[in-house]
Design a protein around this motif. Structure first.
Motif, PDB file in Angstrom:
ATOM      1  N   GLY A  35       0.806  -1.214   0.000  1.00  0.00           N
ATOM      2  CA  GLY A  35       0.000   0.000   0.000  1.00  0.00           C
ATOM      3  C   GLY A  35       0.839   1.263   0.000  1.00  0.00           C
ATOM      4  O   GLY A  35       0.446   2.276  -0.599  1.00  0.00           O
ATOM      5  N   VAL A  36       2.001   1.233   0.655  1.00  0.00           N
ATOM      6  CA  VAL A  36       2.889   2.400   0.646  1.00  0.00           C
ATOM      7  C   VAL A  36       3.341   2.706  -0.779  1.00  0.00           C
ATOM      8  O   VAL A  36       3.280   3.864  -1.232  1.00  0.00           O
ATOM      9  CB  VAL A  36       4.093   2.163   1.576  1.00  0.00           C
ATOM     10  N   PHE A  37       3.800   1.697  -1.503  1.00  0.00           N
ATOM     11  CA  PHE A  37       4.232   1.924  -2.876  1.00  0.00           C
ATOM     12  C   PHE A  37       3.042   2.269  -3.770  1.00  0.00           C
ATOM     13  O   PHE A  37       3.186   3.042  -4.724  1.00  0.00           O
ATOM     14  CB  PHE A  37       4.968   0.696  -3.408  1.00  0.00           C
ATOM     15  N   LEU A  38       1.877   1.714  -3.473  1.00  0.00           N
ATOM     16  CA  LEU A  38       0.672   2.058  -4.218  1.00  0.00           C
ATOM     17  C   LEU A  38       0.376   3.549  -4.072  1.00  0.00           C
ATOM     18  O   LEU A  38       0.036   4.231  -5.048  1.00  0.00           O
ATOM     19  CB  LEU A  38      -0.493   1.221  -3.698  1.00  0.00           C
ATOM     20  N   MET A  39       0.526   4.060  -2.861  1.00  0.00           N
ATOM     21  CA  MET A  39       0.299   5.485  -2.613  1.00  0.00           C
ATOM     22  C   MET A  39       1.360   6.346  -3.282  1.00  0.00           C
ATOM     23  O   MET A  39       1.054   7.351  -3.927  1.00  0.00           O
ATOM     24  CB  MET A  39       0.283   5.741  -1.105  1.00  0.00           C
ATOM     25  N   LEU A  40       2.629   5.950  -3.148  1.00  0.00           N
ATOM     26  CA  LEU A  40       3.708   6.736  -3.733  1.00  0.00           C
ATOM     27  C   LEU A  40       3.633   6.777  -5.255  1.00  0.00           C
ATOM     28  O   LEU A  40       4.063   7.749  -5.883  1.00  0.00           O
ATOM     29  CB  LEU A  40       5.061   6.172  -3.292  1.00  0.00           C
ATOM     30  N   ARG A  41       3.096   5.728  -5.856  1.00  0.00           N
ATOM     31  CA  ARG A  41       2.936   5.683  -7.306  1.00  0.00           C
ATOM     32  C   ARG A  41       1.615   6.305  -7.760  1.00  0.00           C
ATOM     33  O   ARG A  41       1.288   6.265  -8.935  1.00  0.00           O
ATOM     34  CB  ARG A  41       3.002   4.228  -7.780  1.00  0.00           C
ATOM     35  N   ARG A  42       0.857   6.870  -6.808  1.00  0.00           N
ATOM     36  CA  ARG A  42      -0.439   7.498  -7.100  1.00  0.00           C
ATOM     37  C   ARG A  42      -1.383   6.511  -7.787  1.00  0.00           C
ATOM     38  O   ARG A  42      -2.058   6.839  -8.759  1.00  0.00           O
ATOM     39  CB  ARG A  42      -0.255   8.757  -7.959  1.00  0.00           C
ATOM     40  N   MET A  43      -1.433   5.294  -7.244  1.00  0.00           N
ATOM     41  CA  MET A  43      -2.248   4.226  -7.824  1.00  0.00           C
ATOM     42  C   MET A  43      -3.287   3.701  -6.836  1.00  0.00           C
ATOM     43  O   MET A  43      -3.769   2.582  -6.977  1.00  0.00           O
ATOM     44  CB  MET A  43      -1.350   3.071  -8.279  1.00  0.00           C
ATOM     45  N   SER A  44      -3.658   4.501  -5.831  1.00  0.00           N
ATOM     46  CA  SER A  44      -4.570   4.009  -4.814  1.00  0.00           C
ATOM     47  C   SER A  44      -5.922   3.626  -5.408  1.00  0.00           C
ATOM     48  O   SER A  44      -6.501   2.593  -5.057  1.00  0.00           O
ATOM     49  CB  SER A  44      -4.760   5.060  -3.712  1.00  0.00           C
ATOM     50  N   LEU A  45      -6.442   4.443  -6.314  1.00  0.00           N
ATOM     51  CA  LEU A  45      -7.715   4.107  -6.947  1.00  0.00           C
ATOM     52  C   LEU A  45      -7.560   2.920  -7.882  1.00  0.00           C
ATOM     53  O   LEU A  45      -8.511   2.152  -8.090  1.00  0.00           O
ATOM     54  CB  LEU A  45      -8.262   5.322  -7.704  1.00  0.00           C
ATOM     55  N   THR A  46      -6.363   2.743  -8.440  1.00  0.00           N
ATOM     56  CA  THR A  46      -6.104   1.543  -9.232  1.00  0.00           C
ATOM     57  C   THR A  46      -6.226   0.300  -8.363  1.00  0.00           C
ATOM     58  O   THR A  46      -6.778  -0.723  -8.780  1.00  0.00           O
ATOM     59  CB  THR A  46      -4.700   1.608  -9.855  1.00  0.00           C
ATOM     60  N   GLY A  47      -5.706   0.382  -7.138  1.00  0.00           N
ATOM     61  CA  GLY A  47      -5.836  -0.740  -6.219  1.00  0.00           C
ATOM     62  C   GLY A  47      -7.285  -1.062  -5.921  1.00  0.00           C
ATOM     63  O   GLY A  47      -7.670  -2.237  -5.855  1.00  0.00           O
ATOM     64  N   ASP A  48      -8.109  -0.033  -5.758  1.00  0.00           N
ATOM     65  CA  ASP A  48      -9.527  -0.269  -5.511  1.00  0.00           C
ATOM     66  C   ASP A  48     -10.183  -0.955  -6.703  1.00  0.00           C
ATOM     67  O   ASP A  48     -10.971  -1.895  -6.545  1.00  0.00           O
ATOM     68  CB  ASP A  48     -10.220   1.059  -5.224  1.00  0.00           C
ATOM     69  N   ALA A  49      -9.850  -0.488  -7.907  1.00  0.00           N
ATOM     70  CA  ALA A  49     -10.408  -1.113  -9.106  1.00  0.00           C
ATOM     71  C   ALA A  49      -9.957  -2.561  -9.234  1.00  0.00           C
ATOM     72  O   ALA A  49     -10.751  -3.448  -9.572  1.00  0.00           O
ATOM     73  CB  ALA A  49      -9.997  -0.315 -10.342  1.00  0.00           C
ATOM     74  N   MET A  50      -8.689  -2.825  -8.931  1.00  0.00           N
ATOM     75  CA  MET A  50      -8.176  -4.187  -9.043  1.00  0.00           C
ATOM     76  C   MET A  50      -8.815  -5.111  -7.999  1.00  0.00           C
ATOM     77  O   MET A  50      -8.999  -6.305  -8.245  1.00  0.00           O
ATOM     78  CB  MET A  50      -6.660  -4.186  -8.880  1.00  0.00           C
ATOM     79  N   ALA A  51      -9.156  -4.551  -6.832  1.00  0.00           N
ATOM     80  CA  ALA A  51      -9.809  -5.370  -5.810  1.00  0.00           C
ATOM     81  C   ALA A  51     -11.140  -5.905  -6.314  1.00  0.00           C
ATOM     82  O   ALA A  51     -11.535  -7.038  -6.001  1.00  0.00           O
ATOM     83  CB  ALA A  51     -10.015  -4.539  -4.537  1.00  0.00           C
ATOM     84  N   HIS A  52     -11.841  -5.114  -7.088  1.00  0.00           N
ATOM     85  CA  HIS A  52     -13.109  -5.569  -7.658  1.00  0.00           C
ATOM     86  C   HIS A  52     -12.890  -6.451  -8.883  1.00  0.00           C
ATOM     87  O   HIS A  52     -13.729  -7.286  -9.206  1.00  0.00           O
ATOM     88  CB  HIS A  52     -13.986  -4.371  -8.030  1.00  0.00           C
ATOM     89  N   ALA A  53     -11.757  -6.254  -9.557  1.00  0.00           N
ATOM     90  CA  ALA A  53     -11.498  -7.014 -10.778  1.00  0.00           C
ATOM     91  C   ALA A  53     -11.277  -8.491 -10.507  1.00  0.00           C
ATOM     92  O   ALA A  53     -11.508  -9.329 -11.389  1.00  0.00           O
ATOM     93  CB  ALA A  53     -10.282  -6.430 -11.504  1.00  0.00           C
ATOM     94  N   ILE A  54     -10.822  -8.845  -9.301  1.00  0.00           N
ATOM     95  CA  ILE A  54     -10.573 -10.260  -9.004  1.00  0.00           C
ATOM     96  C   ILE A  54     -11.860 -11.028  -8.751  1.00  0.00           C
ATOM     97  O   ILE A  54     -11.857 -12.261  -8.729  1.00  0.00           O
ATOM     98  CB  ILE A  54      -9.636 -10.422  -7.789  1.00  0.00           C
ATOM     99  N   LEU A  55     -12.967 -10.304  -8.565  1.00  0.00           N
ATOM    100  CA  LEU A  55     -14.208 -10.960  -8.156  1.00  0.00           C
ATOM    101  C   LEU A  55     -14.719 -11.998  -9.156  1.00  0.00           C
ATOM    102  O   LEU A  55     -15.091 -13.105  -8.742  1.00  0.00           O
ATOM    103  CB  LEU A  55     -15.284  -9.914  -7.876  1.00  0.00           C
ATOM    104  N   PRO A  56     -14.774 -11.706 -10.482  1.00  0.00           N
ATOM    105  CA  PRO A  56     -15.332 -12.730 -11.378  1.00  0.00           C
ATOM    106  C   PRO A  56     -14.507 -14.005 -11.422  1.00  0.00           C
ATOM    107  O   PRO A  56     -15.066 -15.103 -11.519  1.00  0.00           O
ATOM    108  CB  PRO A  56     -15.372 -12.037 -12.749  1.00  0.00           C
ATOM    109  N   GLY A  57     -13.177 -13.903 -11.332  1.00  0.00           N
ATOM    110  CA  GLY A  57     -12.354 -15.103 -11.313  1.00  0.00           C
ATOM    111  C   GLY A  57     -12.620 -15.945 -10.085  1.00  0.00           C
ATOM    112  O   GLY A  57     -12.755 -17.173 -10.162  1.00  0.00           O
TER     113      GLY A  57
END
Length: 290
Positions: A35-57
């Protein structure tokens, strides 16, 4: 009942609380640094989107094999990587930007996953997938969580230099080294497997919370990377334990309590930390500053 019994009693008396504690420790040690690197890379919302992306699999794994840990894990990882790679390819070869492409894939994935679980399962199964079951972690789930923790920490150590440089100046890294792509792909893979780990414990709707909120809270207290990772991990660990105890004594659902606890720490840090809004020194207009 004294304070010692309130704090240690549930873990001493009940095996499921000890299992949940071990799971939360694994998540804190693994997800918070990511999460620290996610924040530093300004990808926090990307992480949220990816959390939902794993659902269908995970839902397809559930559809084929029931509540199988292996099937839902493999399905979630495949779906997450497919969305990450697919959105990147669309952004690279079309006029759609990556944030829009990722949002489109995430919405499709979330609705598909919920539909699969709703049609083929029942409301209990849907709640299990969306909100997790940290109080029902078995030995196999704990082995998975701790395995992901080990892989995450080792991989972050190995790619730490290009990963840090990509956070600071990705253009310079592309000019001087070909490791930028390796660091980017490696980090996305770590993000996906940690979201899958969080999915098993906290559910797909809560998994990203234990990544983003501790990192954002720690940012108000420290600036250097090492202390930032340490403080974020400590916040994730202590708040998860407090959430477990509160949910046990109040008979509340555990995953939302943990994430709300992390959110409370974030709000308090935003207000009272050395770099919070109430502790910042007022500054004059820009043209008056040297």
């Amino acid at each position: 009942m004294n304070e010692g019994n309130l704090i240690f009693g549930p873990f001493i008396e009940f095996a499921f609380m000890r299992q949940a504690l071990l799971g939360c420790i694994a998540l804190a040690l693994s997800a918070a640094p990511v999460g620290v690197f996610l924040m530093l890379r300004r990808m926090s919302l990307t992480g949220d989107a990816m959390a939902h992306a794993i659902l269908p699999g995970a839902a397809i794994g559930y559809l084929l094999f029931g509540l199988s840990l292996a099937a839902m894990t493999v399905g979630g990882i495949v779906a997450g990587l497919a969305v990450a790679i697919g959105s990147g390819l669309v952004a690279r070869h079309t006029l759609i930007r990556e944030d829009t492409s990722l949002a489109a894939f995430y919405l499709i994935s979330l609705s598909l996953g919920v539909l699969i679980v709703s049609v083929r399962g029942n409301s209990v199964d849907l709640l299990h997938v969306l909100f997790g079951s940290v109080l029902a972690l078995d030995d196999a789930a704990l082995a998975l969580l701790w395995g992901i923790t080990g892989v995450t920490l080792v991989t972050l150590f190995l790619i730490r230099r290009p990963l840090i440089l990509e956070c600071l100046d990705p253009g310079f890294l592309r000019q001087v080294s070909g490791l930028g792509a390796v660091a980017h792909v490696g980090f996305l893979a770590l993000l996906v497997i940690n979201l899958v780990a969080g999915f098993h414990a906290l559910g797909t709707l809560m998994a990203v919370g234990i990544m983003v909120l501790p990192a954002a809270s720690a940012r108000f207290w420290v600036r250097r990377l090492g202390p930032l990772v340490a403080v974020a991990t400590g916040i994730a660990l202590l708040t998860s334990i407090a959430g477990l105890l509160l949910s046990y004594h109040a008979d509340w659902p555990t995953s939302p309590v943990i994430v709300l606890g992390l959110g409370t720490v974030y709000l308090l840090s935003m207000a009272f930390a050395p770099r919070g809004v109430l502790r910042q020194r007022p500054t004059g207009p820009r043209h008056l500053r040297a």
